[in-house]
Design an enzyme around this catalytic site. Structure first.
Site, PDB file in Angstrom:
ATOM      1  N   HIS A  30      27.491   1.822 -34.835  1.00  0.00           N
ATOM      2  CA  HIS A  30      27.587   0.876 -34.216  1.00  0.00           C
ATOM      3  C   HIS A  30      27.502   1.544 -33.036  1.00  0.00           C
ATOM      4  CE1 HIS A  30      27.912  -2.744 -31.467  1.00  0.00           C
ATOM      5  NE2 HIS A  30      27.015  -3.064 -31.701  1.00  0.00           N
ATOM      6  N   ASP A  50      23.605  -6.572 -38.068  1.00  0.00           N
ATOM      7  CA  ASP A  50      22.844  -6.772 -39.411  1.00  0.00           C
ATOM      8  C   ASP A  50      22.590  -6.797 -40.872  1.00  0.00           C
ATOM      9  OD1 ASP A  50      21.459  -5.639 -36.542  1.00  0.00           O
ATOM     10  OD2 ASP A  50      21.245  -7.705 -37.057  1.00  0.00           O
TER      11      ASP A  50
HETATM   12  C1  SDX Z   1      22.669  -4.555 -33.148  1.00  0.00           C
HETATM   13  O1  SDX Z   1      24.888  -2.690 -28.782  1.00  0.00           O
HETATM   14  C2  SDX Z   1      24.790  -3.475 -29.669  1.00  0.00           C
HETATM   15  O2  SDX Z   1      26.151  -4.870 -29.522  1.00  0.00           O
HETATM   16  C3  SDX Z   1      24.195  -4.320 -31.356  1.00  0.00           C
HETATM   17  C4  SDX Z   1      23.941  -5.446 -31.765  1.00  0.00           C
HETATM   18  C5  SDX Z   1      24.172  -6.559 -30.818  1.00  0.00           C
HETATM   19  O3  SDX Z   1      24.851  -7.763 -31.260  1.00  0.00           O
HETATM   20  O4  SDX Z   1      23.117  -6.452 -29.666  1.00  0.00           O
HETATM   21  O5  SDX Z   1      25.589  -5.516 -32.495  1.00  0.00           O
HETATM   22  C6  SDX Z   1      23.362  -6.045 -32.311  1.00  0.00           C
HETATM   23  O6  SDX Z   1      21.873  -3.288 -32.832  1.00  0.00           O
HETATM   24  C7  SDX Z   1      23.194  -3.824 -34.312  1.00  0.00           C
HETATM   25  C8  SDX Z   1      22.709  -2.313 -34.658  1.00  0.00           C
HETATM   26  C9  SDX Z   1      21.907  -2.773 -36.029  1.00  0.00           C
HETATM   27  N1  SDX Z   1      21.100  -1.048 -36.039  1.00  0.00           N
HETATM   28  C10 SDX Z   1      21.056  -0.362 -37.428  1.00  0.00           C
HETATM   29  O7  SDX Z   1      22.227  -1.054 -38.123  1.00  0.00           O
HETATM   30  C11 SDX Z   1      20.374   0.633 -36.960  1.00  0.00           C
HETATM   31  C12 SDX Z   1      21.346   1.680 -37.888  1.00  0.00           C
HETATM   32  N2  SDX Z   1      22.393   1.922 -36.925  1.00  0.00           N
HETATM   33  C13 SDX Z   1      22.139   3.419 -36.638  1.00  0.00           C
HETATM   34  O8  SDX Z   1      20.820   3.447 -36.498  1.00  0.00           O
HETATM   35  C14 SDX Z   1      23.070   4.004 -35.406  1.00  0.00           C
HETATM   36  O9  SDX Z   1      23.942   3.609 -36.029  1.00  0.00           O
HETATM   37  C15 SDX Z   1      23.171   3.231 -33.717  1.00  0.00           C
HETATM   38  C16 SDX Z   1      21.935   3.052 -33.474  1.00  0.00           C
HETATM   39  C17 SDX Z   1      23.443   1.689 -34.005  1.00  0.00           C
HETATM   40  C18 SDX Z   1      24.178   3.194 -33.768  1.00  0.00           C
HETATM   41  O10 SDX Z   1      23.613   4.672 -32.739  1.00  0.00           O
HETATM   42  P1  SDX Z   1      24.360   5.538 -31.630  1.00  0.00           P
HETATM   43  O11 SDX Z   1      25.989   5.184 -31.762  1.00  0.00           O
HETATM   44  O12 SDX Z   1      23.969   6.314 -30.970  1.00  0.00           O
HETATM   45  O13 SDX Z   1      25.000   7.133 -32.749  1.00  0.00           O
HETATM   46  P2  SDX Z   1      24.454   7.981 -33.379  1.00  0.00           P
HETATM   47  O14 SDX Z   1      22.932   7.358 -33.706  1.00  0.00           O
HETATM   48  O15 SDX Z   1      24.344   9.044 -32.641  1.00  0.00           O
HETATM   49  O16 SDX Z   1      25.271   8.392 -34.500  1.00  0.00           O
HETATM   50  C19 SDX Z   1      26.007   8.710 -34.417  1.00  0.00           C
HETATM   51  C20 SDX Z   1      26.629   9.806 -36.109  1.00  0.00           C
HETATM   52  C21 SDX Z   1      25.057  10.336 -36.371  1.00  0.00           C
HETATM   53  O17 SDX Z   1      24.972  11.721 -37.051  1.00  0.00           O
HETATM   54  P3  SDX Z   1      25.770  12.867 -36.649  1.00  0.00           P
HETATM   55  O18 SDX Z   1      24.671  13.842 -35.718  1.00  0.00           O
HETATM   56  O19 SDX Z   1      27.009  13.024 -35.746  1.00  0.00           O
HETATM   57  O20 SDX Z   1      26.103  13.784 -37.430  1.00  0.00           O
HETATM   58  O21 SDX Z   1      26.272   9.108 -37.178  1.00  0.00           O
HETATM   59  C22 SDX Z   1      25.080   9.019 -37.854  1.00  0.00           C
HETATM   60  C23 SDX Z   1      24.514   9.683 -36.856  1.00  0.00           C
HETATM   61  O22 SDX Z   1      22.849  10.661 -37.713  1.00  0.00           O
HETATM   62  N3  SDX Z   1      24.468   7.416 -37.868  1.00  0.00           N
HETATM   63  C24 SDX Z   1      24.390   7.366 -39.221  1.00  0.00           C
HETATM   64  C25 SDX Z   1      24.378   5.621 -39.048  1.00  0.00           C
HETATM   65  N4  SDX Z   1      24.186   5.731 -38.555  1.00  0.00           N
HETATM   66  C26 SDX Z   1      25.040   6.471 -37.105  1.00  0.00           C
HETATM   67  N5  SDX Z   1      24.085   7.954 -40.317  1.00  0.00           N
HETATM   68  C27 SDX Z   1      23.261   7.346 -41.360  1.00  0.00           C
HETATM   69  N6  SDX Z   1      23.439   5.899 -41.115  1.00  0.00           N
HETATM   70  C28 SDX Z   1      23.059   5.703 -40.887  1.00  0.00           C
HETATM   71  N7  SDX Z   1      22.501   4.141 -40.236  1.00  0.00           N
END
Ligand code: SDX
Length: 427
Positions: free
Chosen positions: A306, A363
């Site tokens: 998140h 989710d």
């Molecule tokens: C919602 O914003 C809100 O409030 C949203 C929400 C709401 O109520 O409106 O809460 C609802 O959208 C919840 C999120 C639902 N999405 C997912 O579950 C999709 C999976 N998660 C992600 O793709 C990710 O975690 C995000 C999009 C939610 C957040 O992404 P960020 O903040 O841009 O972080 P990032 O992508 O830069 O990740 C940081 C690191 C990375 O690794 P490094 O480059 O540092 O090595 O964490 C890793 C990412 O690769 N990472 C994951 C991961 N999420 C982040 N690795 C594996 N699996 C994951 N799910």
């Protein structure tokens, strides 16, 4: 003298005012940065950038705190109903019984949708994704309700709010009924707001619809948990579209489209598809944990991570507990629930996830409950939108009443410098 922050660049020092919120969050007001320093900030994804001051929802990502208008999400999920929470988010206070009854009756009085909208619903392929249909139908409402909200008129704003609170669930239900080849139904005005959602979605044309209180309570709680979440992607979309003074319905339609993305609200559908895939593949969660950590593999553990929560998403905790209760009450055995719990356990003990503070978000478990309630997977994000509707309305209303400026970010240009035009014969 209020606090200030000093910015220094190339020998020039500039003081910017500091804004402190009611929960001691600190923001540096850089409204005059470009004019006074000739530079802008750069922050892709706005990870460090606040777009507004808001009195609606408070999150603390480190402590896993979520409050709507000061009320803890745990209290609201346990003690309130969704329509009360919608009123709270939009108007700022929990309604008394008279206010709540009036809100509900005004919503019911405005829940009819023009019969011609059925022709639009019928024009979609039955296989069209419900979020694409819902976004289009929400936008189509502007054609059938052309008058724009006069934000200087509380009555006009109220009327627009009860109109969309009444019509949006009808559009969502018709989206599902189109997929299932069922006649479109306006629902039953004697039912509660959430009861009527279920009735409109699932009532069979040739038999009485029996409401299951376990299903109603579970859905009511899920809608409360999804009702608002400060400046997330879809809410920011609703705000920025509304900031151009586009209408409420047009702004909400844009919010539906933003929510559809699998990184945002679409994740609830992606989680179930992921869990089903792991089950089909023999349930080897360790293999998928490795894939999630592999930078060369596009696979992500959907429902994990998140932007704000770097601790447990408080909603995920409540939903996980509710999943056990609801499946138990309904006598539903769902093998993907144990796969989900296995993934969660492994992730919470895995350095990759712990170091990046990746926890289950809203989710991760919600789809398991939706499925137990008989809601088809492709409708999960529509259910998210039904919950988020009052939050979007509240944020749009706050932005318009505060007369916020049109949203228009700057950029840093990194393209070609000036070059002479060359005739096609010479290229
Ligand atoms: C919602 O914003 C809100 O409030 C949203 C929400 C709401 O109520 O409106 O809460 C609802 O959208 C919840 C999120 C639902 N999405 C997912 O579950 C999709 C999976 N998660 C992600 O793709 C990710 O975690 C995000 C999009 C939610 C957040 O992404 P960020 O903040 O841009 O972080 P990032 O992508 O830069 O990740 C940081 C690191 C990375 O690794 P490094 O480059 O540092 O090595 O964490 C890793 C990412 O690769 N990472 C994951 C991961 N999420 C982040 N690795 C594996 N699996 C994951 N799910």
């Amino acid at each position: 003298m209020s606090d200030t922050a000093t910015f220094e660049y190339k020998g020039k020092k500039i003081e910017f005012p500091v804004v402190e919120g009611t929960e001691n969050e600190i923001g540096i007001d850089i409204k005059t940065l470009r004019a006074s320093a000739g530079v802008i900030t750069l922050d892709p994804g706005y990870k460090n950038t606040g777009s507004c001051e808001s009195a609606i929802t408070y999150l603390d990502g480190e402590k896993g705190i979520l409050r709507y208008r000061g009320y803890a999400i745990e209290d609201l999920a346990e003690k309130a109903n969704f329509l009360e929470v919608a009123y709270l988010l939009i108007f700022g206070e929990l309604p008394n019984k008279e206010q709540l009854d009036k809100f509900h009756s005004d919503i019911k009085a405005n829940s009819e949708v023009d019969e011609d909208v059925k022709k639009i619903v019928d024009s979609f392929p039955r296989t069209a994704h419900p979020m694409g249909v819902l976004s289009s139908l929400t936008s189509a409402l502007t054609a059938f309700n052309p008058s724009c909200v006069d934000i200087n008129s509380e009555e006009d704003m109220y009327n627009a709010i009860v109109k969309i609170m009444g019509k949006f669930p009808v559009l969502a239900a018709w989206t599902l009924r189109r997929r299932n080849s069922k006649p479109y139904d306006y629902g039953n005005a004697s039912l509660g707001y959430v009861e009527n959602m279920l009735y409109m979605m699932f009532k069979k044309p040739n038999e009485e619809y029996k409401l299951n209180p376990v299903v109603v309570d579970a859905l009511d709680k899920l809608l409360i948990l999804h009702a608002d979440h400060e400046q997330n992607c879809s809410t920011s979309t609703v705000r920025i579209v509304g900031s151009s003074h586009a209408g409420l319905f047009a702004s909400l339609s844009a919010g539906v489209s933003a929510l559809w993305g699998p990184l945002h609200g679409g994740a609830n559908q992606a989680v179930i598809e992921m869990l089903e895939g792991i089950k089909e593949d023999g349930g080897d969660t360790a293999k998928y944990m490795e894939k999630a950590k592999d930078k060369n593999d596009s696979f992500r553990l959907m429902g994990f991570g998140h932007r704000v929560y770097k601790n447990f998403d408080p909603r995920a905790k409540i939903i996980k507990k509710s999943a056990d209760e609801v499946l138990g009450d309904l006598g539903v055995e769902d093998p993907v629930l144990s796969i989900a719990k296995g993934l969660e356990k492994q992730a919470l003990e895995d350095d990759y996830f712990v170091k990046r503070k990746l926890y289950p978000n809203v989710d991760f478990y919600s789809g398991i409950i939706y499925r137990a309630l008989g809601i088809p997977t492709e409708m999960f994000t529509v259910m998210f939108a039904l919950g988020r509707l009052p939050g979007w309305i509240a944020q749009w209303r706050e932005m318009r009443l505060k007369k916020e400026p049109i949203g228009r970010p700057r950029q840093i240009y990194v393209g070609e410098n000036l070059r002479p035009f060359v005739e096609v014969s010479k290229r």
